[in-house]
Structure formats: structure tokens, C-alpha cells
Design an enzyme around this catalytic site. Structure first.
Site, PDB file in Angstrom:
ATOM      1  N   ASP A   1       0.840  -1.195   0.000  1.00 17.67           N
ATOM      2  CA  ASP A   1       0.000   0.000   0.000  1.00 17.67           C
ATOM      3  C   ASP A   1       0.880   1.253   0.000  1.00 17.67           C
ATOM      4  O   ASP A   1       2.095   1.191   0.261  1.00 17.67           O
ATOM      5  CB  ASP A   1      -0.905  -0.028   1.242  1.00 17.67           C
ATOM      6  CG  ASP A   1      -2.220   0.688   1.030  1.00 17.67           C
ATOM      7  OD1 ASP A   1      -2.324   1.494   0.095  1.00 17.67           O
ATOM      8  OD2 ASP A   1      -3.151   0.449   1.833  1.00 17.67           O
TER       9      ASP A   1
ATOM     10  N   ASP B   1     -10.849   1.924  -3.572  1.00 21.74           N
ATOM     11  CA  ASP B   1     -11.420   1.475  -2.305  1.00 21.74           C
ATOM     12  C   ASP B   1     -12.940   1.404  -2.393  1.00 21.74           C
ATOM     13  O   ASP B   1     -13.589   0.841  -1.511  1.00 21.74           O
ATOM     14  CB  ASP B   1     -11.049   2.455  -1.182  1.00 21.74           C
ATOM     15  CG  ASP B   1      -9.647   2.195  -0.647  1.00 21.74           C
ATOM     16  OD1 ASP B   1      -9.109   1.111  -0.913  1.00 21.74           O
ATOM     17  OD2 ASP B   1      -9.087   3.081   0.024  1.00 21.74           O
TER      18      ASP B   1
END
Ligand code: DGJ
Length: 701
Positions: free
Chosen positions: A448, A518
Site C-alpha cells: 500500500d 477502495d
């Protein structure tokens, strides 16, 4: 033949469906003579005519240059600029020689008095129809000089009426495709975030009117994950000038005596229709760009605990989730953020990549052992480039972050960015992550990256190299990923950057897959996924089903959400511990269906048959050899309407296909299905179906 040279002055590059012709002007400047559909007689270009002069317009402004230097009478966007030790800031790059370096054509230019040599490099991926371009800049002298701008490639298209496609986007709203006329001035698609970013993407696609099936489109994607700049400019005399490369904002590169700088590559192509463009890029990604071990294999079905637990991770709860995931047919169990030392929320722990001793008193072994017993592989979340001020790493090395020494560094999401360009920091990260991978049986890492770069200063880097840090950071990320892959060849790496902030053809060389957003709301997601697929293959697009109201407070039936996620590399993010039996049942059934079709979905050719933007139904088709899978979605039903026509593509017109939708089976030839069409039954709000088309042998009677 992929590369032909006529009379030492015309260079012809031919690939499937295209030709690209470069012509040396009398002044020794390589100019673009042609780029488009394949040509049969290259000798026609021996006397290619160019507008040489126009009243009061300096010639260089009009030349369709392959790599225009900053200097002389040029006022358009140029490709390269340098400052030399004698103070000269002008370049005059003239043809010196050409060479074939294996399958690469190099046209080498030199400045008449300064020690800069530029090799314009061209490689044709013949079968894939892709032209790969980059530039190698060499200091041939004994004094260093500074590159202030060095694009990868420049393109020129004649005529007017062009339009340009790129994305606009933001966190949770990535990949929103936009089309704008190229009418005056410059359009600049740029990232200054230190990574690809959410706002736009490193590519160009210009056309004079194109849709999925028709109309020529000229395109190029930049294989780079850092700051980029793509300029599409309307120059006078009916020409479009396109320059693609790393951004020159706050960038310099010092080229020492004898040193060479190789720019990122641009993958360019010419196609009829946006669908064909996507399929070319997807194939290139699968066959050339993606890391080999997994490029041609379907990705496993994964479970990720993030939406179920966020930071509140415990061993028991992860084990409970794993039990349920295994029963559903999940193959890879991933524990997301929250597992490492001190990580109670976003304010602490980043940088300390060891299991939190309170949450995991015996380390990760018990959990991993359980996951393995359940027949799944195990994966973990990491954010290697980051550090929280509240971490052991930061307390030990406050000088390892990007910052200016005399100013307070800016925090974002309570975190700082490590100086990945520094060998010292990179080595440390390699050591720690390698250790983690050696200590535990970890098959997958989700890498990430949750903040944009700012204050590109470093105490570890010499002052004069400060402006190279943007580029060095990206190279540092690549290097670390590469080293980890080399040490652990079976490792699966996913790139995530607050959703889809690092999706690009550069990252694709080191990461097997991407997290595009997301946002898992099925309706938003269908739009994101559709536009993502303009450039990037669904092979490496992770798509999860999560609990229904996570986004927008919109309740969408689970089957619709599942079908949406099954359009990519399926993942499950539902809180399985709270899921009702009926939910678990539906998940299990659809995971089984997905496993049957995933090879076609992930490795097949993609056809975007219709979209909610102009149709009540959105349909996407995947085609691999004798098999096709279609997903059709109806968002809002209409009273009295139940049947919708759709027209599959890419079938063999003469073969007989068995068409299956649930219980309904039909047998029709490919031409019937493609031209007459296939009737889909969709009824009510949020309705979706999967149709499977498989070739079968005709039974002789
Ligand atoms: C941002 C990612 O996009 C999410 O999927 C999740 O991994 C969080 N970071 C964890 O902090």
C-alpha cells in the site's frame, strides 16, 4: 519486416496493423513522415513532402520532430533540455548514425558542440502491434552537465479536429474517462504526487471521432509510476504535437562524464476503435509487461479482512474469518492493515514490520498454520515507503524521511515518507521485509502507499542531486519490489495506493495486480472498472465484494455485487463472521462459478458491449479461444420491459455455440449471435446475469 531502412534516410517500422515512418530532413533532423494503418510501399516515402517554410513562422516550429530539443527557433513543447558546464542551455541535435541493437533501432543524434548524444530507440512488438519507444541520453564528454527535461518520446499527427482522452479521478472515484477537443494551446496530463496518482493517467489517446468499434485512435502509455507529464498540443500548421515522459517540474538529473540516462518507455499503438486499443494493451500487459510467474495464470480468489475489521485485528477473529473463508472456496487469506507492532490506528506503527506482540503473542505462526491447514495461502498488508512518527523506526532514524532539514515535515494520514531513493533506507527495508518473508510462509503482499509526496528534500542525498529525488524514489520502489521478487520467486505482489493511485504500466513490471479503488459500491465500481479497462487488463484488477452499505448507503443485492466483482480478479471483503447463512451460500456458489470461468475472464480478450452511459444494460464480454463469458447488468427495471438485445463480438461465425444462462440453454452459430444478437432476460432493479458461450461440435444426423 519489422524494421526497414531505405537509402539511409527513411526508417520504416511495421507491426500488426500499423506502420511508422521516420524521415531524415536535409538538416539531419528525424521527422515523423507517417503513423497509422499499415502501408504496402515504403518507397513512396522517399520523396515525402514537408511544409518547409511558412511566412513568419520559423521552420523548427513546424517540423514533426521525433525528439525536439529545447533550443533554436522552437516554441512548442520540446523533448529534451540540458544545461552545460559552459553555460549553454540550447541544443541542436543532428543525426549522427543509426544502429540495430538486436531488435532495437537506434537513431543517434549529437549536439554539434556539446557532449550530448541522444539515442532514439524503437522496438516493434510485431505480433502485438505495439511500438516501444524511449531515449538514451549519454554524456560523451569529460565534464558533467544537467538534464532539466528528458521525455521518453515525441509524436506528431497531421491534421485538425483531434480529440484527446484521459482520466479524471479522485480517491474512491478513480478512472473517470473524459474526452476533450484539442483545439488550442496545450493539454497537460500530469502527476506531481510522486506516484501515478488518482487525478489522471500517464497516457495519451487521440482521435478524430472514435467509439468502441470504429474510428482510428493513436495512443501511448508511459511505463512509469512517478511524476509524469503528457502534453497534447495544437501547434500551428495543422499538427498535433505529443510529448510523453517524466515531469520536468522540480526535476534535474546530473549526467557525469560518460554516464547514460535511460528514460522510461512509451508503449504506443494505432488501433481501429477503443475496444481494439484496449485489447492490444491488455495483451501486451499479459505477454510482455506483467511479472512472468503469474502473467499467464489466473489469480487466486482472495479474502481480505480490511472492511471486516479495519485496524482492530486479533488472532482469534482472523482465524474465525479464515475458517469461513475456506468453507467458501477462498484460496488466499489476506490480513490487511493492523497486524504489526503498535498499530492500533493510523497514527502508529508504520515502519515496524513485525507482528504486534499483544495481538499475536506467538507471532504470526499460529494464524498462518491455521490458514494453511484450511488449505489456503496466506498474505499480508504492508506499506513499505511509510513511517509513523510514533514508531521505533522513526525514533531511531528521524533523518530517513523526505523533508527539508530546517522545516517541520508535513504529516499526511499521520505518516511521513521514507527516502526510498537512498540505498541505506532501501537496504533496511529489504532486510526487514525479506526477514518477514523468510520467517513466515507468506505467498502474497499487498503493498500500500497512502500519501502523496511533498517536500522532496533529503538529508541522505547530496544537495546538487535534490531534484532527482522524485525519480529516485520511484526507482527505489521498483528496486525493492524486484529484489523481494528475486529472493522469493513465488511471491504475489499487489500494488495499492489509497485505492487506484499506483496503477500504470511501470508498476505492472513489478506487481502482479492492482487495487483499482477502495470504492466497492457495485454501481460506482462498474463505472470504475469499465474505464480502468480502457488501458489496464482485468487480469490484474482486484475486485472485492464487501458488505452492501459500505459505500453510498446503497443496498444492492449480493448477486449483483458478486457479478460486478467477478468481472475482475475476484476477492471477498465481507465480514464473514457476521454473514447470514444465505449470504455465505451465495458467496460459495458464485466462487465456484467464478473458478470455472476465471481463465476466460482473466486471460481472454475483453469486449465492452454496452454501458450504463448510453444503454439501460451494461454488458461486458470475455473471449478466449472457443469460449466466451458475458456479464449483463440492469440497474433499474422498466415496467413491461424484460428482454434486451446484446451483440457478442469475436466469435467464430461458423462454429456452433452452446449458450447457457442458468437453466436456459440455446444453440446458435457465431454469426447468428454476433449479427442477429442474443436476447437477454433481465427484470427488475439490480438484475444481473452471466451468459456462457462454448463452441460445440455439430451433430451429423
Ligand atoms: C488503503 C487501502 O486502499 C485499503 O484497501 C486498506 O488497505 C487501507 N489502506 C489500510 O490502511
Amino acid at each position: 519486416m519489422a524494421i526497414q531502412v531505405l537509402e539511409e534516410r527513411v526508417f520504416i517500422l511495421n507491426g500488426k496493423g500499423f506502420s511508422y515512418v521516420i524521415y531524415l530532413s536535409e538538416e539531419g533532423i528525424p521527422l515523423n513522415a507517417y503513423w497509422g494503418a499499415g502501408i504496402t510501399h515504403p518507397e513512396d516515402f522517399l520523396d515525402a513532402a514537408f511544409i518547409r517554410e511558412a511566412f513568419h513562422i520559423p521552420s523548427p516550429q513546424l517540423w514533426p520532430e521525433e525528439y525536439a530539443p529545447f533550443g533554436g527557433l522552437r516554441y512548442k513543447e520540446t523533448a529534451v533540455k540540458a544545461v552545460f558546464s559552459d553555460g549553454v542551455r540550447d541544443l541542436l541535435l543532428i543525426f549522427d548514425r543509426w544502429e540495430l541493437r538486436e531488435d532495437v533501432l537506434c537513431i543517434i543524434l549529437r549536439d554539434e558542440s556539446e557532449p550530448l548524444e541522444a539515442a532514439l530507440c524503437y522496438r516493434v512488438q510485431e505480433e502485438l502491434g505495439i511500438l516501444e519507444r524511449w531515449c538514451e541520453l549519454q554524456n560523451t564528454g569529460d565534464k558533467s552537465f544537467t538534464l532539466e527535461h528528458c521525455a521518453s518520446a515525441q509524436f506528431s499527427l497531421p491534421g485538425t479536429g483531434f480529440q484527446s482522452i484521459n482520466y479524471t479521478g479522485r480517491w474512491s472515484g478513480e478512472f473517470q474517462q473524459k474526452n476533450t477537443p484539442v483545439s488550442c494551446g496545450k493539454q497537460v496530463y500530469e502527476s506531481l504526487c510522486g506516484l501515478t496518482g488518482h487525478q489522471c493517467a500517464p497516457f495519451f489517446a487521440v482521435h478524430r471521432g472514435v467509439n468502441e468499434e470504429h474510428g482510428p485512435v493513436w495512443f501511448g502509455v508511459l511505463s512509469h509510476s512517478g511524476n509524469f507529464e503528457i502534453t497534447v498540443e495544437d501547434v500551428c500548421a495543422q499538427k498535433v504535437n505529443i510529448v510523453a515522459g517524466i515531469s520536468d517540474t522540480d526535476f534535474t538529473w546530473i549526467l557525469g562524464a560518460g554516464e547514460r540516462f535511460e528514460t522510461p518507455h512509451v508503449l504506443a499503438g494505432y488501433a481501429e476503435g477503443l475496444g481494439a486499443m484496449s485489447r492490444m494493451l491488455h495483451r501486451f500487459a499479459r505477454e510482455v509487461q506483467l511479472p512472468k510467474p503469474l502473467a499467464q495464470k489466473p489469480l487466486p480468489v482472495l479474502y481480505n479482512s480490511w472492511y471486516a475489521t479495519e485496524f482492530s485485528v486479533t488472532q482469534e477473529q482472523q482465524m474465525a474469518l479464515a475458517e469461513r473463508a475456506a468453507q467458501l472456496g477462498v484460496e488466499l487469506f489476506v490480513m490487511d492493515d493492523g497486524w504489526f507492532s503498535g498499530r492500533v490506528d493510523s497514527t502508529a506503527g508504520l515502519g515496524d514490520w513485525a507482528a504486534d506482540s499483544e495481538k499475536f503473542p506467538q507471532g504470526l505462526h499460529p494464524l498462518i498454520r491455521r490458514v494453511k491447514e484450511l488449505g489456503m495461502d496466506f498474505g499480508l498488508w504492508v506499506e513499505p515507503e511509510m513511517v509513523n512518527p510514533d514508531s521505533a523506526l522513526y525514533r531511531a532514524h528521524p533523518d530517513w524521511i523526505l523533508r527539508y532539514p530546517n522545516r517541520d515535515p508535513i504529516q499526511f494520514r499521520s505518516q511521513y515518507m521514507l527516502d526510498m531513493g537512498s540505498p541505506l533506507v532501501n537496504e533496511h527495508l529489504y532486510h526487514v521485509l525479506n526477514e518477514l518473508l523468510c520467517q513466515y510462509d507468506i505467498t502474497y503482499l499487498k503493498w500500500d502507499m497512502n500519501r502523496y509526496v511533498a517536500e522532496m528534500g533529503s538529508t541522505l542525498c547530496s544537495e546538487e542531486n535534490g531534484k532527482s529525488l522524485w525519480y529516485r524514489h520511484t526507482m527505489g520502489v521498483y528496486e525493492l519490489a524486484e529484489r523481494l521478487r528475486r529472493a522469493h520467486p513465488a511471491l504475489e505482489l499487489e500494488a495499492c495506493a489509497s485505492g487506484g493511485g499506483r496503477v500504470d504500466f511501470g508498476a505492472m513490471r513489478y506487481f502482479d495486480e492492482f487495487w483499482p479503488s477502495d470504492n466497492t459500491d457495485p454501481l460506482d465500481r462498474l463505472s470504475i472498472q469499465r474505464h480502468y479497462s480502457l488501458l489496464y487488463p482485468v487480469k490484474c484488477m482486484r475486485a472485492w465484494v464487501t458488505d452492501d452499505t459500505n459505500f453510498n448507503n446503497r443496498v444492492v443485492p449480493l448477486e449483483f455485487a458478486l457479478h460486478t466483482a467477478m468481472c475482475g480478479a475476484l476477492g471477498i471483503g465481507t465480514n464473514l463472521s457476521k454473514a447470514a447463512p444465505v449470504t455465505l451460500d451465495l458467496l460459495r456458489k458464485n466462487i465456484a462459478v467464478y473458478k470455472d470461468i476465471r481463465e476466460i475472464v482473466q486471460l481472454g480478450d475483453l469486449y465492452r458491449l454496452s454501458s450504463f452511459e448510453n444503454s439501460p444494460i451494461q454488458v461486458v464480454q470475455y473471449q478466449l479461444e472457443g469460449h466466451s463469458v458475458l456479464f449483463a447488468f440492469l440497474r433499474g427495471g422498466q415496467y413491461g420491459r424484460r428482454f434486451y438485445a446484446c451483440f457478442p463480438r469475436g466469435l467464430d461465425p461458423e462454429r456452433l455455440y452452446r449458450c447457457r444462462t442458468g437453466e436456459v440453454i440455446l444453440q446458435k452459430r457465431g454469426d447468428y449471435l454476433m449479427y442477429h444478437g442474443l436476447t437477454l432476460e433481465l427484470y427488475g432493479d439490480w438484475s444481473s446475469v452471466i451468459v456462457q458461450l462454448d463452441t460445440i461440435e455439430v451433430q451429423e444426423h
